[in-house]
Motif scaffolding. Structure first.
Motif, mmCIF file in Angstrom:
data_model
loop_
_atom_site.group_PDB
_atom_site.id
_atom_site.type_symbol
_atom_site.label_atom_id
_atom_site.label_comp_id
_atom_site.label_asym_id
_atom_site.label_seq_id
_atom_site.Cartn_x
_atom_site.Cartn_y
_atom_site.Cartn_z
ATOM 1 N N THR A 7 -40.240 14.833 -9.696
ATOM 2 C CA THR A 7 -40.493 14.947 -11.132
ATOM 3 C C THR A 7 -40.240 13.629 -11.849
ATOM 4 O OG1 THR A 7 -39.876 17.276 -11.060
ATOM 5 C CG2 THR A 7 -39.920 16.218 -13.212
ATOM 6 N N ALA A 8 -39.151 12.939 -11.518
ATOM 7 C CA ALA A 8 -38.830 11.667 -12.178
ATOM 8 C C ALA A 8 -39.905 10.628 -11.926
ATOM 9 C CB ALA A 8 -37.475 11.157 -11.686
ATOM 10 N N CYS A 9 -40.360 10.523 -10.666
ATOM 11 C CA CYS A 9 -41.391 9.539 -10.352
ATOM 12 C C CYS A 9 -42.728 9.936 -10.945
ATOM 13 C CB CYS A 9 -41.505 9.377 -8.835
ATOM 14 S SG CYS A 9 -40.059 8.630 -8.065
ATOM 15 N N LEU A 10 -43.010 11.234 -10.949
ATOM 16 C CA LEU A 10 -44.260 11.707 -11.516
ATOM 17 C C LEU A 10 -44.329 11.390 -12.996
ATOM 18 C CD1 LEU A 10 -46.887 13.308 -11.366
ATOM 19 C CD2 LEU A 10 -45.552 15.394 -11.733
ATOM 20 N N LEU A 11 -43.224 11.579 -13.709
ATOM 21 C CA LEU A 11 -43.205 11.283 -15.132
ATOM 22 C C LEU A 11 -43.557 9.824 -15.385
ATOM 23 C CD1 LEU A 11 -40.055 13.279 -16.269
ATOM 24 C CD2 LEU A 11 -42.434 13.773 -16.844
ATOM 25 N N PHE A 49 -47.468 11.755 -2.303
ATOM 26 C CA PHE A 49 -46.378 11.332 -3.181
ATOM 27 C C PHE A 49 -45.537 10.299 -2.448
ATOM 28 C CE2 PHE A 49 -43.458 11.619 -6.587
ATOM 29 C CZ PHE A 49 -42.196 11.515 -6.049
ATOM 30 N N TYR A 50 -45.150 9.205 -3.153
ATOM 31 C CA TYR A 50 -44.463 8.085 -2.516
ATOM 32 C C TYR A 50 -43.135 7.793 -3.197
ATOM 33 C CZ TYR A 50 -48.769 7.127 0.022
ATOM 34 O OH TYR A 50 -49.852 7.241 0.858
ATOM 35 N N VAL A 51 -42.166 7.413 -2.384
ATOM 36 C CA VAL A 51 -40.859 6.956 -2.850
ATOM 37 C C VAL A 51 -40.532 5.672 -2.108
ATOM 38 C CG1 VAL A 51 -38.387 7.443 -3.007
ATOM 39 C CG2 VAL A 51 -40.038 9.281 -3.409
ATOM 40 N N GLY A 53 -42.295 3.127 -1.583
ATOM 41 C CA GLY A 53 -43.414 2.691 -0.767
ATOM 42 C C GLY A 53 -43.710 3.549 0.442
ATOM 43 N N GLU A 54 -42.888 4.558 0.698
ATOM 44 C CA GLU A 54 -43.083 5.441 1.845
ATOM 45 C C GLU A 54 -43.555 6.816 1.363
ATOM 46 O OE1 GLU A 54 -42.818 4.432 4.935
ATOM 47 O OE2 GLU A 54 -42.082 2.426 4.386
ATOM 48 N N LYS A 55 -44.485 7.401 2.125
ATOM 49 C CA LYS A 55 -44.962 8.722 1.758
ATOM 50 C C LYS A 55 -43.833 9.729 1.922
ATOM 51 C CE LYS A 55 -49.133 10.066 2.812
ATOM 52 N NZ LYS A 55 -50.326 10.590 3.549
ATOM 53 N N ALA A 56 -43.502 10.423 0.817
ATOM 54 C CA ALA A 56 -42.417 11.408 0.819
ATOM 55 C C ALA A 56 -42.938 12.829 0.819
ATOM 56 C CB ALA A 56 -41.511 11.197 -0.401
ATOM 57 N N GLY A 57 -44.211 13.009 0.621
ATOM 58 C CA GLY A 57 -44.789 14.341 0.614
ATOM 59 C C GLY A 57 -46.287 14.271 0.565
ATOM 60 N N ASP A 58 -46.943 15.346 0.986
ATOM 61 C CA ASP A 58 -48.399 15.378 1.034
ATOM 62 C C ASP A 58 -48.936 16.696 0.478
ATOM 63 O OD1 ASP A 58 -50.703 13.977 1.532
ATOM 64 O OD2 ASP A 58 -50.930 14.712 3.584
ATOM 65 N N ASN A 59 -48.093 17.362 -0.326
ATOM 66 C CA ASN A 59 -48.512 18.651 -0.883
ATOM 67 C C ASN A 59 -47.998 18.753 -2.319
ATOM 68 O OD1 ASN A 59 -49.363 21.241 -1.364
ATOM 69 N ND2 ASN A 59 -48.406 22.116 0.460
ATOM 70 N N SER A 274 -47.216 9.470 -7.613
ATOM 71 C CA SER A 274 -48.349 10.117 -6.954
ATOM 72 C C SER A 274 -49.486 9.123 -6.763
ATOM 73 C CB SER A 274 -48.819 11.313 -7.786
ATOM 74 O OG SER A 274 -49.091 10.917 -9.114
ATOM 75 N N LYS A 275 -50.235 9.322 -5.685
ATOM 76 C CA LYS A 275 -51.409 8.501 -5.396
ATOM 77 C C LYS A 275 -52.624 9.264 -5.888
ATOM 78 C CE LYS A 275 -52.931 5.357 -1.755
ATOM 79 N NZ LYS A 275 -52.743 4.989 -0.324
ATOM 80 N N THR A 276 -53.196 8.802 -6.991
ATOM 81 C CA THR A 276 -54.148 9.610 -7.738
ATOM 82 C C THR A 276 -55.595 9.178 -7.540
ATOM 83 O OG1 THR A 276 -53.976 8.202 -9.699
ATOM 84 C CG2 THR A 276 -52.401 10.031 -9.514
ATOM 85 N N ASN A 277 -56.482 10.126 -7.819
ATOM 86 C CA ASN A 277 -57.919 9.904 -7.950
ATOM 87 C C ASN A 277 -58.320 10.394 -9.343
ATOM 88 O OD1 ASN A 277 -58.951 9.196 -5.046
ATOM 89 N ND2 ASN A 277 -57.523 10.893 -4.792
ATOM 90 N N THR A 278 -59.087 9.594 -10.069
ATOM 91 C CA THR A 278 -59.423 9.940 -11.441
ATOM 92 C C THR A 278 -60.912 9.750 -11.708
ATOM 93 O OG1 THR A 278 -57.231 9.282 -12.235
ATOM 94 C CG2 THR A 278 -58.970 9.442 -13.880
ATOM 95 N N PHE A 279 -61.531 10.784 -12.264
ATOM 96 C CA PHE A 279 -62.903 10.702 -12.758
ATOM 97 C C PHE A 279 -62.858 10.689 -14.282
ATOM 98 C CE2 PHE A 279 -63.279 12.616 -8.582
ATOM 99 C CZ PHE A 279 -64.358 11.963 -8.031
ATOM 100 N N SER A 280 -63.655 9.798 -14.895
ATOM 101 C CA SER A 280 -63.640 9.666 -16.355
ATOM 102 C C SER A 280 -65.054 9.596 -16.894
ATOM 103 C CB SER A 280 -62.885 8.408 -16.793
ATOM 104 O OG SER A 280 -61.569 8.398 -16.313
#
Length: 287
Positions: A7-11, A49-51, A53-59, A274-280
């Motif tokens: 949550t902290a990193c996502l914010l 999701f990364y912490v 520089g390392e992937k900490a989650g994939d869901n 989070s490693k995001t993809n965005t359409f605009s």
């Protein structure tokens, strides 16, 4: 513990997503007296999701839909072009994957509005050289509830100092736009009402755009973010950003004063968040 870290990193990532409000060729001035109404829609998703520089989650299962209303007016001051703009965002964000314990976290409403003023000390159409400076003031007027883990409002003032150099080579325009953003303290963070401090956030945007035809523009855009680490009640939150993202833009001139921009943006590397993809999609109506 993982939920609070996520949550902290996502914010931090959500907050920074509004920093990239520029479109290709935004650092080229328009004629004195021109105004425009702009409407932007962005749809963002993420699972990884990364912490540090390392992937900490994939869901993560992050979904974010944001609309932005951007009225803008161009004028002159002492023969120099100027711009005044408001950025008024609203929307929703949700996250409910296993990385947050399958808890359904969501929020919707208004985000913090931003007000921009800028000026071009150098504006030479003949040599295709433009240099501008701008200030962005963000007010804590968005929806915020310290009892909720996700908020569209930040409960912080912020000010971003930005400058940009644009240089043309015929149909090709290159823009390099560095900035630094500073934040006030959030004195009502979390249900404990602790103080959240945030370090300055540094950014560099690069846009390389080309006129395929008089009515079709394409652009390759790069975004770099660094900094913005938070401290909550004298405890460092490991959420410093260092993100590289690439974006492809196509802008169509639908009429002399109407434009439609379509974009796809992808995070290439992420230090925290989070490693995001965005359409605009953005529609502009000038008058």
């Amino acid at each position: 513990m993982l939920r609070s870290t996520v949550t902290a990193c996502l914010l931090a990532a959500l907050y920074s997503s509004q920093a990239n409000a520029l479109q290709p060729r935004d650092y080229l001035p328009r004629p004195d007296g021109v105004s425009a109404m702009q409407f932007l829609y962005t749809s963002t998703s993420a699972n990884s999701f990364y912490v540090d520089g390392e992937k900490a989650g994939d869901n993560l299962n992050l979904e974010q839909d944001i609309g932005v209303f951007l009225p803008v007016h161009y004028s002159t001051f002492m023969s120099m072009p100027t711009i005044f703009e408001a950025v008024i965002p609203f929307g929703r964000v949700s996250i409910d994957g296993a990385d947050v314990g399958n808890n359904a976290l969501s929020t919707s409403g208004l985000a913090d509005p931003t007000f921009l003023a800028g000026i071009w000390p150098v504006s030479d159409d003949e040599s295709q050289t433009w240099w501008a400076v701008a200030g962005w003031l963000t007010a804590p007027l968005g929806d915020y509830d310290n009892d909720q883990p996700l908020n569209l409002g930040r409960n912080q003032w912020s000010f971003k100092a930005q400058t940009g150099l644009a240089k043309g080579f015929g149909k090709l325009i290159v823009e390099v736009i560095p900035s630094v953003e500073v934040f006030s303290n959030n004195t009502d963070f979390s249900s404990a009402s602790i103080t959240l401090k945030r370090d300055p956030l540094y950014a560099v945007e690069t846009h390389v755009s080309y006129d395929l035809t008089p009515s079709v523009l394409v652009s390759l855009d790069h975004f770099y973010l660094k900094g913005g680490e938070s401290e909550a009640s004298n405890t460092i939150v490991e959420n410093e950003l260092e993100t590289h993202a690439l974006q492809l833009t196509t802008r169509l001139a639908m009429a002399a004063n109407q434009f439609l921009s379509l974009q796809y943006k992808k995070d290439i590397s992420v230090e925290n968040g989070s490693k995001t993809n965005t359409f605009s999609a953005q529609f502009t109506f000038g008058f």
